[in-house]
Design an enzyme around this catalytic site. Sequence first.
Site, PDB file in Angstrom:
ATOM      1  N   GLY A  77     -37.727 -38.924 -17.218  1.00 31.38           N
ATOM      2  CA  GLY A  77     -38.601 -39.937 -17.812  1.00 31.38           C
ATOM      3  C   GLY A  77     -38.144 -40.238 -19.222  1.00 31.38           C
ATOM      4  O   GLY A  77     -37.507 -39.402 -19.868  1.00 31.38           O
ATOM      5  N   HIS A  93     -46.592 -36.304 -19.857  1.00 28.92           N
ATOM      6  CA  HIS A  93     -45.584 -36.168 -20.926  1.00 28.92           C
ATOM      7  C   HIS A  93     -45.213 -37.533 -21.516  1.00 28.92           C
ATOM      8  O   HIS A  93     -45.191 -37.706 -22.734  1.00 28.92           O
ATOM      9  CB  HIS A  93     -44.352 -35.468 -20.329  1.00 28.92           C
ATOM     10  CG  HIS A  93     -43.244 -35.207 -21.291  1.00 28.92           C
ATOM     11  ND1 HIS A  93     -42.900 -33.940 -21.714  1.00 28.92           N
ATOM     12  CD2 HIS A  93     -42.386 -36.047 -21.920  1.00 28.92           C
ATOM     13  CE1 HIS A  93     -41.890 -34.026 -22.565  1.00 28.92           C
ATOM     14  NE2 HIS A  93     -41.548 -35.291 -22.707  1.00 28.92           N
ATOM     15  N   GLU A  94     -44.965 -38.496 -20.638  1.00 30.97           N
ATOM     16  CA  GLU A  94     -44.512 -39.817 -21.121  1.00 30.97           C
ATOM     17  C   GLU A  94     -45.667 -40.603 -21.750  1.00 30.97           C
ATOM     18  O   GLU A  94     -45.463 -41.321 -22.730  1.00 30.97           O
ATOM     19  CB  GLU A  94     -43.858 -40.610 -19.978  1.00 30.97           C
ATOM     20  CG  GLU A  94     -42.632 -39.938 -19.353  1.00 30.97           C
ATOM     21  CD  GLU A  94     -41.546 -39.544 -20.338  1.00 30.97           C
ATOM     22  OE1 GLU A  94     -41.432 -40.158 -21.418  1.00 30.97           O
ATOM     23  OE2 GLU A  94     -40.809 -38.586 -20.039  1.00 30.97           O
ATOM     24  N   HIS A 150     -45.947 -39.476 -25.216  1.00 26.95           N
ATOM     25  CA  HIS A 150     -44.971 -40.146 -26.094  1.00 26.95           C
ATOM     26  C   HIS A 150     -45.516 -41.498 -26.561  1.00 26.95           C
ATOM     27  O   HIS A 150     -45.390 -41.851 -27.732  1.00 26.95           O
ATOM     28  CB  HIS A 150     -43.651 -40.411 -25.354  1.00 26.95           C
ATOM     29  CG  HIS A 150     -42.672 -39.279 -25.398  1.00 26.95           C
ATOM     30  ND1 HIS A 150     -42.183 -38.751 -26.565  1.00 26.95           N
ATOM     31  CD2 HIS A 150     -42.072 -38.575 -24.401  1.00 26.95           C
ATOM     32  CE1 HIS A 150     -41.331 -37.779 -26.283  1.00 26.95           C
ATOM     33  NE2 HIS A 150     -41.250 -37.642 -24.977  1.00 26.95           N
ATOM     34  N   GLN A 152     -38.682 -43.290 -27.779  1.00 27.08           N
ATOM     35  CA  GLN A 152     -37.583 -42.335 -27.890  1.00 27.08           C
ATOM     36  C   GLN A 152     -36.253 -43.012 -28.183  1.00 27.08           C
ATOM     37  O   GLN A 152     -35.306 -42.361 -28.599  1.00 27.08           O
ATOM     38  CB  GLN A 152     -37.464 -41.514 -26.592  1.00 27.08           C
ATOM     39  CG  GLN A 152     -38.617 -40.570 -26.402  1.00 27.08           C
ATOM     40  CD  GLN A 152     -38.455 -39.777 -25.131  1.00 27.08           C
ATOM     41  OE1 GLN A 152     -38.800 -40.236 -24.063  1.00 27.08           O
ATOM     42  NE2 GLN A 152     -37.884 -38.586 -25.253  1.00 27.08           N
ATOM     43  N   CYS A 199     -37.837 -31.929 -23.202  1.00 27.95           N
ATOM     44  CA  CYS A 199     -37.930 -33.310 -23.659  1.00 27.95           C
ATOM     45  C   CYS A 199     -36.595 -33.727 -24.261  1.00 27.95           C
ATOM     46  O   CYS A 199     -35.997 -32.967 -25.030  1.00 27.95           O
ATOM     47  CB  CYS A 199     -39.030 -33.426 -24.708  1.00 27.95           C
ATOM     48  SG  CYS A 199     -39.191 -35.081 -25.375  1.00 27.95           S
ATOM     49  N   LEU A 200     -36.141 -34.916 -23.924  1.00 28.76           N
ATOM     50  CA  LEU A 200     -34.876 -35.410 -24.469  1.00 28.76           C
ATOM     51  C   LEU A 200     -34.951 -35.541 -25.990  1.00 28.76           C
ATOM     52  O   LEU A 200     -33.924 -35.469 -26.660  1.00 28.76           O
ATOM     53  CB  LEU A 200     -34.517 -36.763 -23.831  1.00 28.76           C
ATOM     54  CG  LEU A 200     -34.391 -36.771 -22.296  1.00 28.76           C
ATOM     55  CD1 LEU A 200     -34.119 -38.163 -21.782  1.00 28.76           C
ATOM     56  CD2 LEU A 200     -33.315 -35.804 -21.836  1.00 28.76           C
TER      57      LEU A 200
HETATM   58 ZN   LIG Z   1     -40.203 -36.319 -23.840  1.00 29.07          ZN
END
Ligand SMILES: [Zn+2]
Length: 125
Positions: free
Chosen positions: A8, A92-93, A96, A13, A50-51
């Site tokens: 995701g 999670h997304e 963000h 991000q 997480c990226l």
């Molecule tokens: Zn993330």
Amino acid sequence: MYDAGGVGLAAQQIGVSLRLFVMDCEGIKLVAANPEIISVGGEQSGEEGCLSVAKVPAELKRPERALLRAQDAQGKTFEREESGLAARCFLHETDHCDGRLFIRHLSPLRRDLVLRKFRKLKKPK
Ligand SMILES: [Zn+2]
């Protein structure tokens, strides 16, 4: 997202100020604009990464099920309920999109541990 092996990615991000995320997780591919979590249920434990935090994972409790309401790429509102990893991805997304990283849900001690690992990885060699 694919290049980094993620499931995701939220617009923030990559420096885009939109409440929007994409996901491709357990065969579920979707675009979600203006996402909201309508309801949750149950509980699951699992590693989450997480990226934006160099994929440094941490064990994190999340609800087992989550009902997402959002708009698709055509602007049509949809609702979708998922469980397990896909529910974790919704939560999670959406976090963000609301300006929260997953480490916000960790205890201060564990958050500090993840951040220290992250900084170590980011340090030039
Ligand atoms: Zn993330």
